[in-house]
Scaffold this active site. Structure first.
Site, PDB file in Angstrom:
ATOM      1  N   ASP A  91      -9.434  -2.123  10.234  1.00  0.00           N
ATOM      2  CA  ASP A  91      -9.922  -0.797   9.567  1.00  0.00           C
ATOM      3  C   ASP A  91      -9.170  -0.041   8.696  1.00  0.00           C
ATOM      4  O   ASP A  91      -7.882  -0.043   8.916  1.00  0.00           O
ATOM      5  CB  ASP A  91     -10.227  -0.085  10.818  1.00  0.00           C
ATOM      6  CG  ASP A  91     -11.711  -0.335  11.547  1.00  0.00           C
ATOM      7  OD1 ASP A  91     -12.138  -1.405  11.801  1.00  0.00           O
ATOM      8  OD2 ASP A  91     -12.404   0.703  11.945  1.00  0.00           O
TER       9      ASP A  91
ATOM     10  N   ASP B 142     -22.393   0.318   5.827  1.00  0.00           N
ATOM     11  CA  ASP B 142     -22.361  -0.375   7.188  1.00  0.00           C
ATOM     12  C   ASP B 142     -21.404   0.379   7.990  1.00  0.00           C
ATOM     13  O   ASP B 142     -20.153   0.988   7.736  1.00  0.00           O
ATOM     14  CB  ASP B 142     -21.641  -1.696   6.802  1.00  0.00           C
ATOM     15  CG  ASP B 142     -21.389  -2.511   7.920  1.00  0.00           C
ATOM     16  OD1 ASP B 142     -22.226  -2.989   8.523  1.00  0.00           O
ATOM     17  OD2 ASP B 142     -20.133  -2.721   8.113  1.00  0.00           O
TER      18      ASP B 142
ATOM     19  N   GLU C  45     -26.062   2.871   8.850  1.00  0.00           N
ATOM     20  CA  GLU C  45     -26.124   2.029   9.808  1.00  0.00           C
ATOM     21  C   GLU C  45     -25.622   2.814  10.870  1.00  0.00           C
ATOM     22  O   GLU C  45     -24.441   2.794  10.837  1.00  0.00           O
ATOM     23  CB  GLU C  45     -25.696   0.819   9.850  1.00  0.00           C
ATOM     24  CG  GLU C  45     -25.827  -0.033  11.075  1.00  0.00           C
ATOM     25  CD  GLU C  45     -24.778  -1.410  11.190  1.00  0.00           C
ATOM     26  OE1 GLU C  45     -25.239  -2.105  12.017  1.00  0.00           O
ATOM     27  OE2 GLU C  45     -23.645  -1.019  10.740  1.00  0.00           O
TER      28      GLU C  45
ATOM     29  N   ASN D  68     -15.849   0.878   6.246  1.00  0.00           N
ATOM     30  CA  ASN D  68     -15.148   0.990   7.154  1.00  0.00           C
ATOM     31  C   ASN D  68     -13.787   0.215   7.493  1.00  0.00           C
ATOM     32  O   ASN D  68     -12.703   0.528   7.947  1.00  0.00           O
ATOM     33  CB  ASN D  68     -15.957   0.556   8.489  1.00  0.00           C
ATOM     34  CG  ASN D  68     -15.228   0.890  10.012  1.00  0.00           C
ATOM     35  OD1 ASN D  68     -14.855   1.842  10.249  1.00  0.00           O
ATOM     36  ND2 ASN D  68     -15.209  -0.203  10.694  1.00  0.00           N
TER      37      ASN D  68
END
Length: 852
Positions: free
Chosen positions: A422, A452, A493, A363
């Site tokens: 990001d 993640d 996640e 990310n």
């Protein structure tokens, strides 16, 4: 956990609109504060208020003066948490609903949840500080042609559930989340008796007309199905559309499994596991030196934990202690060792049969990564590798945080903080580069990735999570990693409720995601001494995921350690381990959980060095560790617990080894069982063997009675072995439906917070026990409405015991007779299917009984 799936999740194209969400609460049992009644939650910013969880911002009205308070807000479709407050401050009286209908935040607080769809929702009235019941509908449509309008359910429960009209065939669309032809829905209602019918389509013309033997005359002049529901009820079995037949997919043994279904993973924070070179920081060589602790590769030994998979938290180069801000995706963190050290770790783990997955932070990167420094300075074509804006776009993040950070007169987007900007996946070069990174590590030999923060990967304007672009990116990533290694696994996640997780494991995106709601339900159920929240979440999972394909855990590196959440109560720890290490899914143990490490608050406190001994620095290092040891390291450490046969570590070791040794605990499907109050019981069935798990969540010892209506087990005599004590518990007879009723496994009580693990396996019997064919009995009439006549072939002076059970295995009648015939009055029974069992001369016969 309670999910109101009646407000089903829509695609993200609907996120831009707002729809009404109405809260209702009954305060008739409360002394209402002079400051009124309020509702607060994470819906408030979405509804246009200044901040979330502000108890004074959203007052409720009492329009009819009957202490029934309500509030309507306009919100985008989505999932929201909330709770009611008697007053306008948290210091007044915020409610504390139980885990039966609320989610634990991990710190002892419970919040209600609602899922809002494109039409909005009016929540049913609920008593302050209490729970409604859950209606669970399930219908098998595999033999039907389902139209584009889908499958619905209607009944006289709809107004009680907050819908506009009863018997509306179009307002409650059922879901087939795992594409097995079974459509399901869960709806909150007050406890009571209800009527319903399934609808193939969304008009009255598609309503089913099931046979009279399992229906009643309804208020709407139709034959209707009926049910009674109360808080904490077990789910009813799946019905076939337009039929009285039970068609439950839960007993179908045909489903796909993979190597990871045989694995038990262990999450390692490299910095905190073991320091091999005396610099106070854990490293790759340290893990190598401790691999025999996890698994020595010899199945005949009993001094290792039995771990067969490792998840390494971030181990790529990073300037921070945690590693989630990467500066070089192609290099190892120098504190942990060289690439050669990492390769040696992979080789050593694989030689012991241990798979290794690594954290892949897709990310965001570090703001010190050369990609970002060049992007910030608009150099070498890197500007578009991150999101930039000339001005602050004016919106905040999902939990109200600032996500736009100033640099060189402009603003860049970073969801978590300014140190982790990001990446911009709208730039195809970024996507190609990160995919190359994944191939690089797969070529090194890693067996997969823990991904993640994946619900935030690719934003769509101000929509920051769960976008169609993110789901498409993961589909493309799936193609990439499966081409590189068809056996590679991904576990994502998606820190959210189960319903929000499902899109991430559909359409060939990820193999697994972590099941957060199950963790919360286990913690809430154990702390609340109730099996209900766990049973509720198990049923949600059963209706949602492909069979067995999700990851289970108690806590991780972002959540207060589980031993702290249980108040350092070892019995609670053992019970929690007994549950999640025997439930379906792929378990992940957080390092140190098995010895009762503590830690709350700041993440550094939750990621302290492993406690190997009571010696200097806890046996972790020969010098001062990077972070101080936990406060209980002198009492809770590996050396002491390995030497104590009754320790928490020994309990974990026993459970992991049992899972490794018994296929039902790895690949078996799950059936919930009817059991005594305070008892959580379920069966794991694989081929012709099963393990029955019985846990006492109450405060008193109990002698539980167990029933299972139906399964795929063949009928016969099964030897019972209690696996945790390695003791023989006699024989269990399984009937022609693969079930049994009112079985007391032991003459001894099951202690509070204790668990039995009962292996049932068929074996040759010296004197064959005739089953199902030795008692020749006739039932007439069948179907029956009043009097049921029973007749068996031979007259005998011995006693004959007759029992009747419902389809959930609950005993409804038991009578003894002498002679050759008997009559039973079943006029009080509701229309439906029952099972009649006859015991005579040590033999038995089970027959299906239909009451009309």
């Amino acid at each position: 956990m309670l999910i109101n799936l009646a407000c089903f999740i829509l695609t993200n194209s609907a996120y831009s609109q707002t729809v009404p969400l109405t809260f209702q609460v009954d305060m008739s049992q409360e002394n209402v504060s002079i400051d009124g009644v309020h509702v607060a939650g994470n819906f408030q910013i979405a509804a246009g208020f200044g901040s979330n969880w502000d108890p004074g911002a959203t007052p409720m009205s009492n329009p009819n003066g009957a202490n029934k308070y309500e509030l309507t807000v306009m919100v985008p479709p989505g999932t929201y948490l909330y709770k009611f407050i008697n007053g306008n401050e948290w210091s007044d009286k915020p409610e504390q609903p139980t885990a039966d209908c609320a989610l634990s935040d991990g710190g002892g607080n419970f919040n209600r949840q609602v899922i809002v769809g494109s039409q909005g929702v009016t929540m049913p009235i609920i008593q302050f500080d209490s729970c409604n019941a859950i209606l669970r509908f399930s219908v098998n449509m595999s033999m039907e042609s389902v139209p584009a309008e889908g499958v619905h359910v209607m009944g006289n429960f709809q107004e009680a559930a907050g819908f506009s009209n009863n018997w509306d065939p179009s307002s409650i669309r059922m879901l087939d989340n795992n594409a097995d032809g079974i459509y399901e829905i869960e709806i909150q209602v007050p406890p009571g008796n209800y009527e319903y019918l399934f609808v193939n389509g969304n008009t009255l013309g598609g309503a089913e007309n099931p046979p009279t033997v399992c229906t009643s005359n309804g208020d709407n002049s139709r034959r209707v199905r009926t049910l009674t529901v109360k808080v904490g009820d077990a789910p009813s079995l799946t019905k076939c559309f337009n039929s009285c037949t039970t068609c439950d997919p839960a007993i179908d043994p045909n489903y796909e499994t993979h190597w990871w279904n045989d694995a038990v993973f262990y999450e390692i924070f490299v910095r905190s596991f073991y320091d091999s070179n005396g610099d106070g920081i854990g490293d790759f060589q340290g893990i190598i030196q401790k691999l025999d602790y996890l698994n020595d590769g010899d199945p005949q030994t009993d001094d290792d934990l039995g771990i067969t998979g490792i998840w390494l938290m971030p181990m790529m180069e990073s300037p921070s202690y945690h590693g989630y801000d990467v500066t070089n995706y192609y290099a190892t963190e120098p504190d942990y060792g060289t690439m050669a050290d990492f390769q040696a770790l992979l080789d050593a783990a694989h030689s012991r049969g241990i798979k290794v997955i690594i954290d892949f932070v897709m990310n965001h990167s570090s703001n010190q990564h050369p990609w970002f420094t060049q992007s910030a300075n608009n150099q070498n074509g890197f500007r578009d590798w991150y999101r930039w804006s000339d001005n602050h776009p004016g919106y905040s993040g999902p939990w109200g945080q600032n996500v736009w950070h100033q640099r060189n007169g402009n603003y860049y987007y970073g969801l978590f903080w300014d140190g982790m900007p990001d990446l911009n996946y709208s730039n195809p070069v970024v996507k190609e580069t990160l995919f190359d990174v994944a191939e690089f590590w797969l070529d090194k030999g890693v067996d997969g990735f823990r991904l993640d923060a994946i619900k935030y990967l690719d934003e769509d304007g101000s929509v920051l999570e769960n976008t169609p672009e993110t789901l498409q990116l993961l589909e493309d990533f799936h193609v990439l990693y499966k081409n590189a290694n068809p056996d590679a696994v991904t576990v994502g996640e998606v820190w959210s409720n189960t319903a929000s997780i499902l899109p991430y494991i559909q359409n060939d995106r990820l193999d697994l995601c972590f099941e957060f709601d199950l963790a919360y339900s286990i913690i809430g159920g154990i702390n609340g001494n109730s099996p209900n929240p766990i049973n509720n979440q198990i049923q949600t999972i059963q209706a949602s995921y492909p069979r067995l394909q999700y990851a289970t855990f108690l806590t991780n590196h972002d959540i207060d350690r589980i031993f702290s959440q249980f108040g350092s109560n070892t019995d609670k720890m053992k019970l929690a381990a007994s549950l999640y290490l025997t439930l379906p899914g792929i378990p992940f143990i957080y390092y140190g959980e098995e010895i009762g490490m503590t830690g709350t608050g700041a993440h550094e406190n939750i990621r302290r060095p492993m406690q190997w001994s009571a010696g200097t620095h806890g046996g972790f290092s020969t010098s001062i560790p990077w972070q101080s040891l936990g406060s209980n390291y002198l009492s809770n450490h590996v050396e002491e617990q390995q030497s104590n046969p009754n320790s928490l570590w020994r309990h974990y070791q026993k459970l992991v080894h049992l899972r490794n040794e018994h296929a039902p605990l790895r690949r078996g499907y799950l059936l919930s069982m009817e059991a005594t109050d305070d008892i959580l019981a379920y069966t794991r069935i694989y081929e012709e063997e099963a393990v029955i798990l019985v846990s006492n969540l109450g405060n008193q010892s109990l002698n539980p009675s167990l029933s299972m209506a139906i399964s795929s087990l063949p009928p016969g005599a099964y030897q019972v072995t209690e696996l945790l004590s390695e003791s023989n518990w006699g024989t269990l007879m399984v009937n022609e439906n693969g079930g049994f009723s009112n079985w007391f496994p032991s003459n001894t009580n099951l202690l509070s917070r204790d668990t039995w693990a009962l292996l049932i396996s068929q074996k040759p019997v010296s004197t064959p026990i005739a089953l199902e064919t030795d008692v020749d009995i006739a039932l007439f009439p069948n179907p029956v409405s009043q009097k049921l006549n029973l007749k068996w072939e031979e007259a005998s002076p011995v006693n004959t015991l007759v029992q009747i059970f419902d389809v959930n295995g609950k005993k409804l009648m038991e009578k003894s007779f002498m002679g050759q015939s008997a009559t039973l009055d079943v006029s009080a029974f509701s229309a439906g299917i029952y099972f009649l069992k006859v015991w005579r001369d040590g033999k038995q016969k089970t027959k299906r009984l239909i009451v009309k």
